[in-house]
Each structure stands twice: as structure tokens, then as C-alpha cells.
Design a protein around this motif. Structure first.
Motif, PDB file in Angstrom:
ATOM      1  N   MET A  19       0.843  -1.190   0.000  1.00 57.94           N
ATOM      2  CA  MET A  19       0.000   0.000   0.000  1.00 57.94           C
ATOM      3  C   MET A  19       0.879   1.240   0.000  1.00 57.94           C
ATOM      4  O   MET A  19       1.804   1.361   0.813  1.00 57.94           O
ATOM      5  CB  MET A  19      -0.906   0.007   1.225  1.00 57.94           C
ATOM      6  N   LEU A  20       0.585   2.164  -0.898  1.00 56.50           N
ATOM      7  CA  LEU A  20       1.309   3.438  -0.968  1.00 56.50           C
ATOM      8  C   LEU A  20       0.815   4.380   0.126  1.00 56.50           C
ATOM      9  O   LEU A  20      -0.278   4.188   0.675  1.00 56.50           O
ATOM     10  CB  LEU A  20       1.119   4.052  -2.352  1.00 56.50           C
ATOM     11  N   PRO A  21       1.585   5.415   0.446  1.00 53.90           N
ATOM     12  CA  PRO A  21       1.188   6.341   1.505  1.00 53.90           C
ATOM     13  C   PRO A  21      -0.181   6.988   1.294  1.00 53.90           C
ATOM     14  O   PRO A  21      -0.857   7.328   2.262  1.00 53.90           O
ATOM     15  CB  PRO A  21       2.295   7.402   1.491  1.00 53.90           C
ATOM     16  N   ASP A  22      -0.630   7.129   0.043  1.00 57.41           N
ATOM     17  CA  ASP A  22      -1.928   7.748  -0.216  1.00 57.41           C
ATOM     18  C   ASP A  22      -3.090   6.760  -0.115  1.00 57.41           C
ATOM     19  O   ASP A  22      -4.239   7.119  -0.354  1.00 57.41           O
ATOM     20  CB  ASP A  22      -1.939   8.446  -1.577  1.00 57.41           C
ATOM     21  N   GLY A  23      -2.807   5.499   0.239  1.00 60.78           N
ATOM     22  CA  GLY A  23      -3.854   4.496   0.389  1.00 60.78           C
ATOM     23  C   GLY A  23      -4.082   3.646  -0.849  1.00 60.78           C
ATOM     24  O   GLY A  23      -4.775   2.638  -0.787  1.00 60.78           O
ATOM     25  N   SER A  24      -3.520   4.050  -1.983  1.00 60.10           N
ATOM     26  CA  SER A  24      -3.631   3.230  -3.192  1.00 60.10           C
ATOM     27  C   SER A  24      -2.599   2.099  -3.102  1.00 60.10           C
ATOM     28  O   SER A  24      -1.762   2.096  -2.202  1.00 60.10           O
ATOM     29  CB  SER A  24      -3.413   4.076  -4.447  1.00 60.10           C
ATOM     30  N   PHE A  25      -2.677   1.164  -4.028  1.00 64.49           N
ATOM     31  CA  PHE A  25      -1.790   0.007  -3.977  1.00 64.49           C
ATOM     32  C   PHE A  25      -0.861  -0.038  -5.177  1.00 64.49           C
ATOM     33  O   PHE A  25      -1.224   0.387  -6.275  1.00 64.49           O
ATOM     34  CB  PHE A  25      -2.607  -1.289  -3.939  1.00 64.49           C
TER      35      PHE A  25
END
Length: 157
Positions: A19-25
Motif C-alpha cells: 500500500m502506498l502512503p496515499d492508500g492506493s496500492f
């Protein structure tokens, strides 16, 4: 997260997701193109010689949309890297390219690995004259001592 921790998590997972810091994967068809050992020798701005060593994972996604890296496969890549490169239980740093190559710390939320933004800092703040952060206090939290306070109409102002 240390290398030993990711290995423990991988033993319990059915899928590997980042998971990326912005919540996307990171797309689920990513590859781990490198597992390496990075040692950085440097001098900070205060003149102190320092050495940092991390285990580096490089993630990459291509157009092979059917690719899925299974936890067992990643464990075997890690085991080979430990054997061939002599990797010890260091912290993990993850590289992933979005608009540029980003470097992230690694966390785990119980289900997914989390890429955590890294921050720069001065390692010799006492040498650079950087003031310490002032404590922030809300005015409503300040208590007054009646003997040393001024009240409206008291004539002290």
C-alpha cells in the motif's frame, strides 16, 4: 521493519500487497526486481562519520498483468539473497517508481505491507544552530494564578 519481520508476515499471508502512503496500492502484478544490501558511509554536517546499512527491495510493475508474486516466492528470493550476499537482519527500504524513484520505509497493517514516506533530517542539529521546536500551547489551556494575574478593571494593565 526488519528483514526478520517481513519473513514472519510472509509466512502467514496468501498474497503480497504493498500500500502506498496515499492508500492506493502498487499494482498486484508488480515484481521484486532486486533484493540487495546497501551501505551508506557519510559525514553529517557536524563532521560525524556515520554508516547506515539497509536491505533494499526494488518493486517494479510492467505490462504482464497476469503476474502475481506469491509469499513463498518472495521468501525464496530473500533466502537466496541472505545466502549469496550475507544479508543480516537490517531495516528494509523499498524503492518504487511513481513519477520518480521513491524510497520508503516498510510497515505492516495486519494484512498489507505499507510503504511509509521517508523524511530527511539534520543529524547534527546541535552543530547547526537549529533552534529546538517551541512548545505550542492553546491560550485556553493556560491556567492563571490569581495573585499574579491581571483581571479586567483591576488597574494593572
Amino acid at each position: 521493519m526488519k528483514l526478520s519481520e517481513i519473513k514472519k508476515h510472509l509466512e502467514t499471508l496468501e498474497a503480497v500487497n504493498f500500500m502506498l502512503p496515499d492508500g492506493s496500492f502498487v499494482p498486484e502484478y508488480f515484481h521484486v526486481t532486486e533484493v540487495g544490501l546497501i551501505t551508506k558511509n557519510f559525514i553529517d554536517c557536524g563532521g560525524t562519520v556515520r554508516k547506515e546499512t539497509v536491505v533494499n527491495f526494488q518493486l517494479w510493475d510492467a505490462n504482464d498483468y497476469d503476474h502475481r508474486l506469491k509469499p513463498g516466492k518472495l521468501l525464496s528470493i530473500i533466502a537466496l539473497s541472505e545466502k549469496v550476499l550475507g544479508i543480516e537482519d537490517y531495516e528494509i527500504e523499498v524503492e518504487y517508481q511513481d513519477t520518480t524513484i521513491g524510497k520508503y520505509d516498510l510497515g505492516f497493517n495486519g494484512q498489507n505491507f505499507q510503504l511509509i514516506n521517508k523524511q530527511t533530517t539534520c543529524l547534527a542539529k546541535e552543530q547547526c544552530g537549529i533552534p529546538s521546536e517551541k512548545q505550542k500551547v492553546n491560550l485556553t489551556e493556560i491556567t492563571t494564578n490569581n495573585a499574579n494575574s491581571c483581571t479586567p478593571g483591576a488597574g494593572c494593565c
